[in-house]
Design a protein around this motif. Structure first.
Motif: not given
Lengths: 114, 112
Positions: B42-57
């Motif tokens: 299926g689809l699995r999340q790699i990374y996401y970002s809440m806003n500029v300069e804010v990212t998480d695994k």
């Protein structure tokens, strides 16, 4: 996030209503139910979402049971173009990961037959 | 037209050759993320970002990097691609936490 269970595949005749069930017995009070679909290998497409009330939009209706442990997506007049994999997802509506984290299961492969 | 644009759509590369898959959205969305899709998984999340300069695994971040220097762009970087990163990749964005996700058309990557 709560896990969902969907039938692997379903068939529906063109012009009839397609009813796609989803079980989410461990859903929490702050988790929404989302439905997406994916046609071939295109990007998933949002269909509808809801918390506890039934919802309707131009694409479909979402019926959530009173105990919120299951839901049904209804495509009122299915067409051949509705043939796709349909994903039922529950997701937290707040918090850093709730914003983006969607756990897609295997979904239901819906085939609309002429 | 509101959209999420990914490039390249198709790429065949070799092990170890750094590559970047670009993602751009024109909807002024704050939230962006990357997914990979593999048969049976299926689809699995790699990374996401809440806003500029804010990212998480996300769930499967190993072997990937991301950056969010501008609101509209969220590139996925494979510093040293390996064959197990052969997959179909999707970028997505949304305006609000509870809002719908808009997905790009996908980037099919093959690592030989």
């Amino acid at each position: 996030d709560a896990k969902t269970t969907q039938p692997t595949s379903m068939d529906c005749a063109e012009g009839r209503a397609a009813n796609l069930p989803c079980n989410h017995s461990t859903i929490s009070g702050n988790e929404y139910v989302y439905w997406y679909r994916q046609i071939h290998s295109q990007g998933p497409q949002y269909i509808i979402h809801g918390l506890k009330n039934n919802e309707t939009n131009e694409m479909a209706s979402l019926i959530i049971t009173e105990d919120r442990k299951s839901s049904t997506l209804i495509l009122p007049h299915a067409t051949l173009r509705d043939t796709a994999v349909y994903y039922c997802i529950v997701r937290v509506a707040s918090g850093p990961q709730g914003a983006q984290k969607l756990v897609f299961g295997q979904g239901t492969r819906l085939t609309i037959n002429p | 037209e509101a959209q999420v644009t990914q490039n390249p759509r198709y790429l065949i590369t070799v092990t170890g050759k750094k590559l970047t898959v670009t993602c751009s959205q024109n909807m002024n969305h704050e939230y962006m993320s990357w997914y990979r899709q593999d048969p049976g998984l299926g689809l699995r999340q790699i990374y996401y970002s809440m806003n500029v300069e804010v990212t998480d695994k996300g769930d499967v971040p190993e072997g990937y990097k991301v950056s969010r220097k501008e609101k509209r762009n969220f590139p996925l970087i494979l510093e040293s691609p390996s064959p197990n990163q052969t997959s179909l990749y999707f970028c997505a964005s949304s305006l609000r936490i509870t809002g719908e996700l808009f997905f790009g058309e996908g980037s099919r990557l093959t690592v030989l």
